[in-house]
Design an enzyme around this catalytic site. Structure first.
Site, PDB file in Angstrom:
ATOM      1  CB  SER A 177      17.743 -32.432  49.431  1.00  0.00           C
ATOM      2  OG  SER A 177      18.943 -32.227  48.739  1.00  0.00           O
ATOM      3  CE1 TYR A 205      16.212 -37.395  46.341  1.00  0.00           C
ATOM      4  CE2 TYR A 205      17.766 -35.629  45.867  1.00  0.00           C
ATOM      5  CZ  TYR A 205      17.135 -36.452  46.775  1.00  0.00           C
ATOM      6  OH  TYR A 205      17.422 -36.343  48.108  1.00  0.00           O
ATOM      7  CE  LYS A 213      14.255 -35.851  49.170  1.00  0.00           C
ATOM      8  NZ  LYS A 213      13.667 -36.715  50.191  1.00  0.00           N
TER       9      LYS A 213
HETATM   10  P1  NAD Z   1      18.799 -44.378  52.140  1.00  0.00           P
HETATM   11  O1  NAD Z   1      18.477 -44.880  50.784  1.00  0.00           O
HETATM   12  O2  NAD Z   1      19.964 -44.966  52.852  1.00  0.00           O
HETATM   13  O3  NAD Z   1      17.511 -44.491  53.080  1.00  0.00           O
HETATM   14  C1  NAD Z   1      16.201 -44.389  52.587  1.00  0.00           C
HETATM   15  C2  NAD Z   1      15.438 -45.587  53.117  1.00  0.00           C
HETATM   16  O4  NAD Z   1      14.087 -45.517  52.660  1.00  0.00           O
HETATM   17  C3  NAD Z   1      16.007 -46.925  52.641  1.00  0.00           C
HETATM   18  O5  NAD Z   1      16.191 -47.776  53.750  1.00  0.00           O
HETATM   19  C4  NAD Z   1      14.936 -47.470  51.701  1.00  0.00           C
HETATM   20  O6  NAD Z   1      14.883 -48.888  51.721  1.00  0.00           O
HETATM   21  C5  NAD Z   1      13.694 -46.806  52.249  1.00  0.00           C
HETATM   22  N1  NAD Z   1      12.605 -46.633  51.281  1.00  0.00           N
HETATM   23  C6  NAD Z   1      12.654 -46.076  50.055  1.00  0.00           C
HETATM   24  N2  NAD Z   1      11.441 -46.065  49.495  1.00  0.00           N
HETATM   25  C7  NAD Z   1      10.592 -46.635  50.384  1.00  0.00           C
HETATM   26  C8  NAD Z   1       9.206 -46.920  50.382  1.00  0.00           C
HETATM   27  N3  NAD Z   1       8.435 -46.651  49.312  1.00  0.00           N
HETATM   28  N4  NAD Z   1       8.665 -47.507  51.469  1.00  0.00           N
HETATM   29  C9  NAD Z   1       9.414 -47.818  52.550  1.00  0.00           C
HETATM   30  N5  NAD Z   1      10.732 -47.579  52.592  1.00  0.00           N
HETATM   31  C10 NAD Z   1      11.322 -46.987  51.525  1.00  0.00           C
HETATM   32  O7  NAD Z   1      18.965 -42.790  52.001  1.00  0.00           O
HETATM   33  P2  NAD Z   1      19.511 -41.740  53.056  1.00  0.00           P
HETATM   34  O8  NAD Z   1      20.802 -41.216  52.559  1.00  0.00           O
HETATM   35  O9  NAD Z   1      19.419 -42.262  54.424  1.00  0.00           O
HETATM   36  O10 NAD Z   1      18.432 -40.592  52.836  1.00  0.00           O
HETATM   37  C11 NAD Z   1      17.274 -40.488  53.640  1.00  0.00           C
HETATM   38  C12 NAD Z   1      16.440 -39.335  53.114  1.00  0.00           C
HETATM   39  O11 NAD Z   1      17.216 -38.136  53.132  1.00  0.00           O
HETATM   40  C13 NAD Z   1      15.941 -39.519  51.686  1.00  0.00           C
HETATM   41  O12 NAD Z   1      14.630 -39.015  51.600  1.00  0.00           O
HETATM   42  C14 NAD Z   1      16.898 -38.659  50.886  1.00  0.00           C
HETATM   43  O13 NAD Z   1      16.305 -38.180  49.710  1.00  0.00           O
HETATM   44  C15 NAD Z   1      17.175 -37.525  51.857  1.00  0.00           C
HETATM   45  N6  NAD Z   1      18.456 -36.861  51.607  1.00  0.00           N
HETATM   46  C16 NAD Z   1      19.609 -37.602  51.573  1.00  0.00           C
HETATM   47  C17 NAD Z   1      20.817 -36.969  51.321  1.00  0.00           C
HETATM   48  C18 NAD Z   1      22.098 -37.760  51.245  1.00  0.00           C
HETATM   49  O14 NAD Z   1      23.086 -37.255  50.704  1.00  0.00           O
HETATM   50  N7  NAD Z   1      22.177 -38.968  51.774  1.00  0.00           N
HETATM   51  C19 NAD Z   1      20.855 -35.587  51.104  1.00  0.00           C
HETATM   52  C20 NAD Z   1      19.667 -34.865  51.164  1.00  0.00           C
HETATM   53  C21 NAD Z   1      18.457 -35.513  51.417  1.00  0.00           C
END
Ligand code: NAD
Ligand code: UDP
Length: 351
Positions: A128, A152, A156
């Protein structure tokens, strides 16, 4: 005949993961998803299958479950892993840091061990822009100093450090099958697949700007609070680099392709900014939404949110050069596509 590549997608039922599954399936990959459905619904997987007319091998599994992961690696010939699974709410991470370190950092360590045991050492990791902390200048390049302002963000940063260490260790040992890792530093993903069938489905009241704006416009929430109008920006509100989630998803396929290129031949762990390079303020977002969708967004100016920074946008030049990737969709595309999902699924996947 060339074998179809199989990609394991952790967190593939989530917002970015589901969009990436669509792109993978449409590009001809086999897709295996592991997700514990903590922050997602199985319906997302079903809809990905509906969009692509292809099947996903889905496992409802926690990445902390090593035996479960081992079984998945034994059941499929996995070529590479895209690792989205993680908890992502900044405020919650300040209140429950142990849960974030356990889930995100330990979860990644367990996944890495399972990958190592299976001999799968190609990884695309969801990092991120938060790893840049409060940057001294913009646009942000990959070689800028790293820091974190909340648990958080620290998860990362820690995971990036762990992945760099794993890669370095393989290079020191001259391992024949070294780790090949892409750290994708996302800026602010918004929008939805053009079908309106999949999108962001926050569990509670949204923390992020775009889902909040959508829920005010659809009448689910009454008023947007704009967190601060006294930042040193063109209109005083915070500036971010919003990127269409489909552009972001496509970046993952480019990163997968790069892991097979010469500049990864000896093994490496490299960061890439996935952003557009454009910064828009909160008021720019609200005004563009009102213009493009023609719906009012009721808002008030509220105090700054603790931990927020004034301005954050990417220099995407390295990703363009090294991955042959650039974001193509406009802010209007992002807003129109986000609205299509919200309007046709006012209660998310429960609609
Ligand atoms: P999201 O919460 O929609 O998707 C994450 C998925 O991981 C979910 O389906 C959740 O059920 C699953 N999950 C969480 N912990 C788990 C575990 N221990 N075992 C199995 N499954 C697990 O989030 P997103 O927005 O799709 O983000 C995906 C990734 O991108 C994350 O790592 C997040 O930190 C990173 N990210 C997101 C953003 C954003 O703004 N959306 C920005 C930067 C980075
Ligand atoms: N923001 C806001 N009201 C909200 C949510 C966010 O004014 O209800 C602002 C926030 O202060 C920041 C921008 O919108 O300037 C983007 O915030 P978001 O949480 O979506 O992303 P991040 O802060 O993680 O970049």
């Amino acid at each position: 005949m060339k074998k179809t590549m199989t990609i394991l997608v952790t967190g593939g039922a989530g917002y970015i993961g589901s969009h990436t599954c669509v792109e993978l399936l449409e590009a001809g990959f086999n897709v295996v998803v592991v997700d514990n459905l903590f922050n997602s619904k199985h319906e997302a997987i079903r809809r990905v299958e509906q969009i692509t007319h292809q099947e996903i091998s889905f496992y409802e599994l926690d990445i902390l479950d090593k035996h479960g992961l081992d079984r998945v690696f034994r059941s499929h010939e996995i070529d590479a892993v895209i690792h989205f699974a993680g908890l992502k709410a900044v405020g919650e991470s300040c209140l429950q840091p142990a849960r974030y370190y356990q889930n995100n950092v330990n979860g990644t360590l367990v996944l890495l061990e399972a990958m190592h045991d299976a001999g799968v050492k190609k990884l695309v990791f969801s990092s991120s822009a938060t790893v840049y902390g409060d940057p001294q200048s913009v646009p942000i390049r990959e070689d800028f100093p790293l820091s974190a302002t909340n648990p958080y963000g620290r998860t990362k940063l820690m995971i990036e450090d762990i992945l760099r260490d794993f890669s370095t260790a393989d290079q020191l040992a001259n391992t024949p099958n070294p780790w090949k890792i892409a750290l994708l530093r996302y800026f602010n993903p918004i929008g939805s697949h053009v079908s309106g069938l999949i999108g962001e489905d926050p569990r509670d009241i949204p923390n992020n700007l775009m889902p909040y704006v959508l829920q005010v416009a659809v009448g689910k929430l009454s008023q947007l609070s704009i967190f601060g109008d006294d930042y040193p920006t063109h209109d005083g509100t915070g500036v971010r680099d919003y990127i269409h989630v489909v552009d972001l998803a496509k970046g993952h396929l480019k990163a997968l392709a790069a892991l097979n290129k010469d500049f990864y031949a000896e093994g490496a762990c490299r960061p890439f900014n996935l952003g557009t390079g454009n910064g828009y303020s909160v008021l720019d977002m609200v005004n563009t939404f009102q213009q493009v969708i023609g719906k009012p967004v009721n808002y008030k100016i509220a105090p700054r949110r603790s931990g927020d920074i004034a301005v954050c946008y990417a220099d995407p030049a390295y990703a363009e050069h090294a991955l042959d990737w650039r974001a193509e969709k406009s802010l209007a595309d992002m807003i129109v596509d986000a609205w299509r999902w919200q309007e046709s699924n006012p209660l998310g996947y429960d609609s």
